[in-house]
Design an enzyme around this catalytic site. Structure first.
Site, PDB file in Angstrom:
ATOM      1  N   CYS A 114       0.844  -1.184   0.000  1.00 56.32           N
ATOM      2  CA  CYS A 114       0.000   0.000   0.000  1.00 56.32           C
ATOM      3  C   CYS A 114       0.879   1.232   0.000  1.00 56.32           C
ATOM      4  CB  CYS A 114      -0.772   0.006   1.318  1.00 56.32           C
ATOM      5  SG  CYS A 114      -2.502   0.019   1.093  1.00 56.32           S
ATOM      6  N   GLU A 169       1.765  -4.387  -5.369  1.00 58.39           N
ATOM      7  CA  GLU A 169       0.618  -5.290  -5.312  1.00 58.39           C
ATOM      8  C   GLU A 169      -0.547  -4.715  -6.121  1.00 58.39           C
ATOM      9  OE1 GLU A 169       0.088  -6.769  -1.187  1.00 58.39           O
ATOM     10  OE2 GLU A 169      -2.059  -6.643  -1.650  1.00 58.39           O
TER      11      GLU A 169
HETATM   12  N1  ACO Z   1      -4.194  13.932 -11.303  1.00 58.50           N
HETATM   13  C1  ACO Z   1      -3.378  13.723 -12.361  1.00 58.50           C
HETATM   14  N2  ACO Z   1      -2.096  13.260 -12.239  1.00 58.50           N
HETATM   15  C2  ACO Z   1      -1.648  13.002 -10.999  1.00 58.50           C
HETATM   16  C3  ACO Z   1      -2.440  13.198  -9.850  1.00 58.50           C
HETATM   17  C4  ACO Z   1      -3.754  13.702 -10.034  1.00 58.50           C
HETATM   18  N3  ACO Z   1      -4.563  13.960  -8.978  1.00 58.50           N
HETATM   19  N4  ACO Z   1      -1.723  12.857  -8.752  1.00 58.50           N
HETATM   20  C5  ACO Z   1      -0.512  12.469  -9.204  1.00 58.50           C
HETATM   21  N5  ACO Z   1      -0.481  12.547 -10.559  1.00 58.50           N
HETATM   22  C6  ACO Z   1       0.657  12.218 -11.424  1.00 58.50           C
HETATM   23  C7  ACO Z   1       1.600  13.373 -11.374  1.00 58.50           C
HETATM   24  O1  ACO Z   1       1.329  14.279 -12.409  1.00 58.50           O
HETATM   25  C8  ACO Z   1       2.949  12.725 -11.515  1.00 58.50           C
HETATM   26  O2  ACO Z   1       3.292  12.528 -12.858  1.00 58.50           O
HETATM   27  P1  ACO Z   1       4.319  13.541 -13.638  1.00 58.50           P
HETATM   28  O3  ACO Z   1       5.518  13.743 -12.765  1.00 58.50           O
HETATM   29  O4  ACO Z   1       4.614  12.760 -14.885  1.00 58.50           O
HETATM   30  O5  ACO Z   1       3.549  14.778 -13.846  1.00 58.50           O
HETATM   31  C9  ACO Z   1       2.752  11.352 -10.928  1.00 58.50           C
HETATM   32  O6  ACO Z   1       1.348  11.107 -10.891  1.00 58.50           O
HETATM   33  C10 ACO Z   1       3.353  11.218  -9.554  1.00 58.50           C
HETATM   34  O7  ACO Z   1       3.126  12.380  -8.809  1.00 58.50           O
HETATM   35  P2  ACO Z   1       3.732  12.567  -7.357  1.00 58.50           P
HETATM   36  O8  ACO Z   1       3.577  14.002  -6.962  1.00 58.50           O
HETATM   37  O9  ACO Z   1       5.100  11.987  -7.281  1.00 58.50           O
HETATM   38  O10 ACO Z   1       2.752  11.636  -6.508  1.00 58.50           O
HETATM   39  P3  ACO Z   1       1.924  11.993  -5.194  1.00 58.50           P
HETATM   40  O11 ACO Z   1       2.853  12.425  -4.104  1.00 58.50           O
HETATM   41  O12 ACO Z   1       0.800  12.861  -5.497  1.00 58.50           O
HETATM   42  O13 ACO Z   1       1.429  10.524  -4.771  1.00 58.50           O
HETATM   43  C11 ACO Z   1      -0.109   8.733  -4.796  1.00 58.50           C
HETATM   44  C12 ACO Z   1       0.797   9.631  -5.646  1.00 58.50           C
HETATM   45  C13 ACO Z   1       0.717   8.047  -3.704  1.00 58.50           C
HETATM   46  C14 ACO Z   1      -0.733   7.657  -5.684  1.00 58.50           C
HETATM   47  C15 ACO Z   1      -1.195   9.646  -4.162  1.00 58.50           C
HETATM   48  O14 ACO Z   1      -2.023  10.144  -5.186  1.00 58.50           O
HETATM   49  C16 ACO Z   1      -2.073   8.966  -3.126  1.00 58.50           C
HETATM   50  O15 ACO Z   1      -1.663   8.801  -1.986  1.00 58.50           O
HETATM   51  N6  ACO Z   1      -3.321   8.610  -3.517  1.00 58.50           N
HETATM   52  C17 ACO Z   1      -4.280   8.001  -2.598  1.00 58.50           C
HETATM   53  C18 ACO Z   1      -3.880   6.595  -2.227  1.00 58.50           C
HETATM   54  C19 ACO Z   1      -3.623   5.717  -3.451  1.00 58.50           C
HETATM   55  O16 ACO Z   1      -4.413   5.685  -4.381  1.00 58.50           O
HETATM   56  N7  ACO Z   1      -2.504   4.977  -3.419  1.00 58.50           N
HETATM   57  C20 ACO Z   1      -2.118   4.037  -4.460  1.00 58.50           C
HETATM   58  C21 ACO Z   1      -2.900   2.778  -4.312  1.00 58.50           C
HETATM   59  S1  ACO Z   1      -2.199   1.435  -5.247  1.00 58.50           S
HETATM   60  C22 ACO Z   1      -1.127   0.653  -4.141  1.00 58.50           C
HETATM   61  O17 ACO Z   1      -1.179   0.969  -2.977  1.00 58.50           O
HETATM   62  C23 ACO Z   1      -0.146  -0.371  -4.618  1.00 58.50           C
END
Ligand code: ACO
Ligand code: ZN
Length: 288
Positions: free
Chosen positions: A150, A184
């Site tokens: 996660c 995962e």
């Molecule tokens: N809309 C569009 N693109 C997005 C968004 C968004 N809301 N959020 C992140 N991205 C893209 C970014 O543009 C970036 O890509 P780029 O550098 O090519 O522009 C990329 O995703 C990563 O961005 P970061 O800033 O490094 O990621 P962030 O710190 O926002 O974390 C995460 C990403 C962990 C998925 C976050 O959105 C989150 O915690 N979401 C809720 C929980 C979740 O869904 N976790 C993943 C579940 S799957 C698993 O656990 C295996």
């Protein structure tokens, strides 16, 4: 499921207070029911204890001695640190972390059973302490070699590159273990976006370096070499290359199309990653 089940699974908390942030939850999380009647849930940003009343919370903050996550600080560079927390040794902390994370995760089953997991907490330091930015969990023994169960960046810190810092760290741990890793499944929409972006950049970096070194001679790199260089699993490498349109399946084998112009073009389309993991700052040996 009967009707009551449906009701209790709806988003149940209006807002949480976490350190200096007020955060609106996205999804249901099974905090105790009497707590969800409070307007605000106060969560201690260091020990993750949750409390419904402001006065009780103020008393907790007066006596809480923690100013960083429990466990071992295994990485520090500049303001960023990673703490490794054992789901068996710090069970309550890890359960509280899962409850907090569930507020922002729709599809993952919650792990009350934290014992089989290690938790890697990313923090940012200031004069008040080591503030939690996000984390990922990882099975101690994964039969499928998953390197992330996660992953979460707390909303106030999202879209600033921390997600990719967490992902990069998970692959650095895999590298230290001498394994290829993968998250995962299923990935959430945001999870997939972030992994896609991380994977693309990681592979493009390797290809671009490779092209520079091959000095005009016909480049000849295999999928396995890309796996070894990135600690990514083969299916993730292939799906990313397909997504970038750099690979063809022809007569039973994969053919990479490598042209400096195309690779450079792709590289330009990604924002430069400012924060990178520096493996030299990791003090860690894999268990057994
Ligand atoms: N809309 C569009 N693109 C997005 C968004 C968004 N809301 N959020 C992140 N991205 C893209 C970014 O543009 C970036 O890509 P780029 O550098 O090519 O522009 C990329 O995703 C990563 O961005 P970061 O800033 O490094 O990621 P962030 O710190 O926002 O974390 C995460 C990403 C962990 C998925 C976050 O959105 C989150 O915690 N979401 C809720 C929980 C979740 O869904 N976790 C993943 C579940 S799957 C698993 O656990 C295996
Ligand atoms: Zn506390």
């Amino acid at each position: 499921a009967d009707g009551s089940d449906v009701i209790t699974r709806m988003k149940n908390i209006d807002v949480i207070e976490f350190g200096r942030y007020q955060i609106k939850p996205w999804y249901f999380s099974p905090y105790p029911e009497q707590l969800t009647r409070a307007n605000v849930i106060f969560i201690c940003e260091f020990c993750l204890k949750y409390i419904g009343s402001p006065s009780a919370f103020a008393r907790h903050r007066d006596k809480c001695k923690l100013y960083h996550p429990p466990g071992n600080e295994i990485y520090r560079k500049g303001k960023l640190s990673f703490f490794e927390v054992d789901g068996r040794k710090n069970k309550i902390y890890c359960q509280n972390l899962c409850l907090l994370a569930k507020l922002f995760l729709d599809h993952k089953t919650l792990y009350y059973d934290t014992e089989p997991f290690l938790f890697y907490i990313l923090t940012e330091f200031d004069n008040k302490g080591f503030h939690t930015v996000g984390y990922f969990s990882k099975e101690k023994e994964s039969s499928e070699d998953y390197n992330v169960a996660c992953i979460l960046t707390l909303p106030p810190y999202q879209r600033k590159g921390y997600g990719k810092v967490l992902i990069e760290f998970s692959y650095v741990l895999s590298k230290f273990e001498g394994k290829l890793g993968s998250p995962e499944k299923p990935l959430s929409d945001l999870g997939l976006l972030s992994y896609r972006s991380y994977w693309s950049q990681a592979i493009l970096e390797i290809l671009s370096k490779y092209l520079d070194e091959s000095n005009g001679s016909t480049p000849n790199i295999t999928i396995n070499e890309i796996c070894d260089a990135t600690s990514m699993r083969k299916e993730d490498v292939i799906s990313t290359l397909q997504h970038l349109d750099l690979i063809r399946y022809y007569k039973g084998q994969y053919i990479l199309t490598l042209s400096k112009d195309i690779i450079d073009g792709h590289c330009r389309s990604f924002s430069k990653r400012k924060v990178r993991i520096d493996s030299k700052c990791l003090i860690w040996t894999p268990k057994d």
